[in-house]
Design a protein around this motif. Sequence first.
Motif, PDB file in Angstrom:
ATOM      1  N   MET A  23       0.876  -1.213   0.072  1.00 46.29           N
ATOM      2  CA  MET A  23      -0.031  -0.063   0.005  1.00 46.29           C
ATOM      3  C   MET A  23       0.863   1.249   0.125  1.00 46.29           C
ATOM      4  O   MET A  23       1.821   1.356   0.894  1.00 46.29           O
ATOM      5  CB  MET A  23      -0.923   0.046   1.047  1.00 46.29           C
ATOM      6  CG  MET A  23      -2.094  -1.075   1.052  1.00 46.29           C
ATOM      7  SD  MET A  23      -3.120  -1.244   2.512  1.00 46.29           S
ATOM      8  CE  MET A  23      -3.822   0.573   2.422  1.00 46.29           C
ATOM      9  N   GLY A  24       0.533   2.139  -0.955  1.00 45.71           N
ATOM     10  CA  GLY A  24       1.332   3.457  -1.004  1.00 45.71           C
ATOM     11  C   GLY A  24       0.913   4.528  -0.195  1.00 45.71           C
ATOM     12  O   GLY A  24       1.554   5.654  -0.440  1.00 45.71           O
ATOM     13  N   VAL A  25       0.289   4.581   0.599  1.00 43.72           N
ATOM     14  CA  VAL A  25      -0.185   5.507   1.682  1.00 43.72           C
ATOM     15  C   VAL A  25       0.879   6.302   2.276  1.00 43.72           C
ATOM     16  O   VAL A  25       1.823   5.574   2.499  1.00 43.72           O
ATOM     17  CB  VAL A  25      -1.248   4.900   2.703  1.00 43.72           C
ATOM     18  CG1 VAL A  25      -1.744   5.951   3.817  1.00 43.72           C
ATOM     19  CG2 VAL A  25      -2.312   4.271   2.214  1.00 43.72           C
ATOM     20  N   ARG A  32       6.259   8.169  -5.917  1.00 42.96           N
ATOM     21  CA  ARG A  32       5.829   9.384  -6.093  1.00 42.96           C
ATOM     22  C   ARG A  32       4.135   9.742  -6.164  1.00 42.96           C
ATOM     23  O   ARG A  32       3.598  10.518  -6.766  1.00 42.96           O
ATOM     24  CB  ARG A  32       6.385  10.333  -7.230  1.00 42.96           C
ATOM     25  CG  ARG A  32       7.741  10.235  -6.885  1.00 42.96           C
ATOM     26  CD  ARG A  32       8.311  11.592  -7.691  1.00 42.96           C
ATOM     27  NE  ARG A  32       9.778  11.431  -7.230  1.00 42.96           N
ATOM     28  CZ  ARG A  32      10.483  12.469  -7.039  1.00 42.96           C
ATOM     29  NH1 ARG A  32      10.210  13.751  -7.103  1.00 42.96           N
ATOM     30  NH2 ARG A  32      11.928  12.490  -6.818  1.00 42.96           N
ATOM     31  N   ASN A  33       3.500   8.467  -5.792  1.00 40.10           N
ATOM     32  CA  ASN A  33       2.046   8.383  -5.647  1.00 40.10           C
ATOM     33  C   ASN A  33       1.577   7.572  -4.659  1.00 40.10           C
ATOM     34  O   ASN A  33       2.327   6.939  -3.845  1.00 40.10           O
ATOM     35  CB  ASN A  33       1.140   8.077  -6.975  1.00 40.10           C
ATOM     36  CG  ASN A  33       1.597   6.730  -7.569  1.00 40.10           C
ATOM     37  OD1 ASN A  33       1.569   5.710  -6.713  1.00 40.10           O
ATOM     38  ND2 ASN A  33       2.006   6.545  -8.739  1.00 40.10           N
ATOM     39  N   GLU A  34       0.206   7.399  -4.251  1.00 41.42           N
ATOM     40  CA  GLU A  34      -0.124   6.897  -3.266  1.00 41.42           C
ATOM     41  C   GLU A  34      -0.870   5.543  -3.681  1.00 41.42           C
ATOM     42  O   GLU A  34      -1.535   4.902  -2.908  1.00 41.42           O
ATOM     43  CB  GLU A  34      -1.039   7.384  -2.160  1.00 41.42           C
ATOM     44  CG  GLU A  34      -0.330   8.662  -1.551  1.00 41.42           C
ATOM     45  CD  GLU A  34      -1.216   9.469  -0.543  1.00 41.42           C
ATOM     46  OE1 GLU A  34      -0.901   9.133   0.777  1.00 41.42           O
ATOM     47  OE2 GLU A  34      -2.285  10.369  -0.933  1.00 41.42           O
ATOM     48  N   SER A  54      22.532  -0.009   1.502  1.00 44.72           N
ATOM     49  CA  SER A  54      22.962  -1.087   2.207  1.00 44.72           C
ATOM     50  C   SER A  54      22.048  -1.594   3.360  1.00 44.72           C
ATOM     51  O   SER A  54      22.061  -2.578   3.408  1.00 44.72           O
ATOM     52  CB  SER A  54      24.465  -0.949   2.578  1.00 44.72           C
ATOM     53  OG  SER A  54      24.414   0.197   3.506  1.00 44.72           O
ATOM     54  N   SER A  55      21.091  -0.718   3.540  1.00 44.46           N
ATOM     55  CA  SER A  55      20.147  -1.127   4.774  1.00 44.46           C
ATOM     56  C   SER A  55      19.147  -0.185   4.637  1.00 44.46           C
ATOM     57  O   SER A  55      19.124   0.796   4.060  1.00 44.46           O
ATOM     58  CB  SER A  55      20.826  -0.913   5.945  1.00 44.46           C
ATOM     59  OG  SER A  55      20.162  -1.568   6.880  1.00 44.46           O
ATOM     60  N   ILE A  56      18.168  -0.693   5.227  1.00 46.42           N
ATOM     61  CA  ILE A  56      16.972   0.238   5.216  1.00 46.42           C
ATOM     62  C   ILE A  56      15.889  -0.228   6.429  1.00 46.42           C
ATOM     63  O   ILE A  56      16.179  -1.321   7.030  1.00 46.42           O
ATOM     64  CB  ILE A  56      15.867  -0.227   3.923  1.00 46.42           C
ATOM     65  CG1 ILE A  56      14.860   0.713   3.666  1.00 46.42           C
ATOM     66  CG2 ILE A  56      15.603  -1.611   4.070  1.00 46.42           C
ATOM     67  CD1 ILE A  56      14.348   0.714   2.326  1.00 46.42           C
ATOM     68  N   SER A  57      15.277   0.942   6.899  1.00 50.66           N
ATOM     69  CA  SER A  57      14.354   0.755   8.199  1.00 50.66           C
ATOM     70  C   SER A  57      12.972   1.273   7.714  1.00 50.66           C
ATOM     71  O   SER A  57      12.818   2.349   7.281  1.00 50.66           O
ATOM     72  CB  SER A  57      15.020   1.660   9.305  1.00 50.66           C
ATOM     73  OG  SER A  57      14.019   1.368  10.396  1.00 50.66           O
ATOM     74  N   LEU A  58      11.860   0.466   7.980  1.00 50.62           N
ATOM     75  CA  LEU A  58      10.521   0.863   7.957  1.00 50.62           C
ATOM     76  C   LEU A  58       9.580   0.948   9.000  1.00 50.62           C
ATOM     77  O   LEU A  58       9.966   0.471   9.956  1.00 50.62           O
ATOM     78  CB  LEU A  58       9.848  -0.435   6.973  1.00 50.62           C
ATOM     79  CG  LEU A  58      10.582  -0.910   5.700  1.00 50.62           C
ATOM     80  CD1 LEU A  58       9.904  -1.959   4.956  1.00 50.62           C
ATOM     81  CD2 LEU A  58      10.825   0.569   4.661  1.00 50.62           C
ATOM     82  N   GLY A  59       8.642   2.059   9.148  1.00 52.78           N
ATOM     83  CA  GLY A  59       7.905   1.993  10.225  1.00 52.78           C
ATOM     84  C   GLY A  59       6.326   2.063   9.548  1.00 52.78           C
ATOM     85  O   GLY A  59       6.211   1.792   8.350  1.00 52.78           O
ATOM     86  N   ALA A  60       5.435   2.682  10.356  1.00 52.47           N
ATOM     87  CA  ALA A  60       4.192   2.539   9.913  1.00 52.47           C
ATOM     88  C   ALA A  60       3.905   3.421   8.853  1.00 52.47           C
ATOM     89  O   ALA A  60       3.374   3.112   7.732  1.00 52.47           O
ATOM     90  CB  ALA A  60       3.417   3.132  10.929  1.00 52.47           C
ATOM     91  N   GLN A  61       4.730   4.809   8.643  1.00 57.60           N
ATOM     92  CA  GLN A  61       4.659   5.827   7.609  1.00 57.60           C
ATOM     93  C   GLN A  61       5.774   6.310   7.097  1.00 57.60           C
ATOM     94  O   GLN A  61       5.666   7.243   7.038  1.00 57.60           O
ATOM     95  CB  GLN A  61       3.320   6.671   7.943  1.00 57.60           C
ATOM     96  CG  GLN A  61       2.158   5.939   7.859  1.00 57.60           C
ATOM     97  CD  GLN A  61       1.035   6.995   8.316  1.00 57.60           C
ATOM     98  OE1 GLN A  61       1.331   8.058   8.684  1.00 57.60           O
ATOM     99  NE2 GLN A  61      -0.367   6.706   8.029  1.00 57.60           N
ATOM    100  N   HIS A  62       6.998   5.739   7.465  1.00 58.03           N
ATOM    101  CA  HIS A  62       8.190   6.174   7.081  1.00 58.03           C
ATOM    102  C   HIS A  62       9.242   5.027   6.425  1.00 58.03           C
ATOM    103  O   HIS A  62       8.977   4.015   6.634  1.00 58.03           O
ATOM    104  CB  HIS A  62       8.912   6.861   8.182  1.00 58.03           C
ATOM    105  CG  HIS A  62       9.317   6.056   9.288  1.00 58.03           C
ATOM    106  ND1 HIS A  62       8.711   5.564  10.453  1.00 58.03           N
ATOM    107  CD2 HIS A  62      10.730   5.434   9.573  1.00 58.03           C
ATOM    108  CE1 HIS A  62       9.634   4.659  11.015  1.00 58.03           C
ATOM    109  NE2 HIS A  62      10.720   4.667  10.464  1.00 58.03           N
TER     110      HIS A  62
END
Length: 85
Positions: A23-25, A32-34, A54-62
């Motif tokens: 989901m792109g919210v 560049r879109n939702e 090399s690494s990535i961190s994801l959260g609810a909306q970041h």
Amino acid sequence: MIKSGGSYNYAINGEGQVYSWGMGVSYVLGSRNEDTQYEPFDIPTRFFKSEKQSSISLGAQHVVYLGHDEDTEVPKFDESVFKVV
């Protein structure tokens, strides 16, 4: 490497290419879109300048990327890559 956020996912391959889907919210997919992406979306490398991710961190909306220049292994953070809503 594959990481999961609230309702979206990211993957980074061995060459540092980044893919996203879900989901792109709040523009979390980097497209560049939702819109929802049902298959992995290849995020254009121009977003990352000359950096290899090399690494990535994801959260609810970041999403936060950790990368380094192609010719060095020194990590750096580029805040211009993402949009804060």
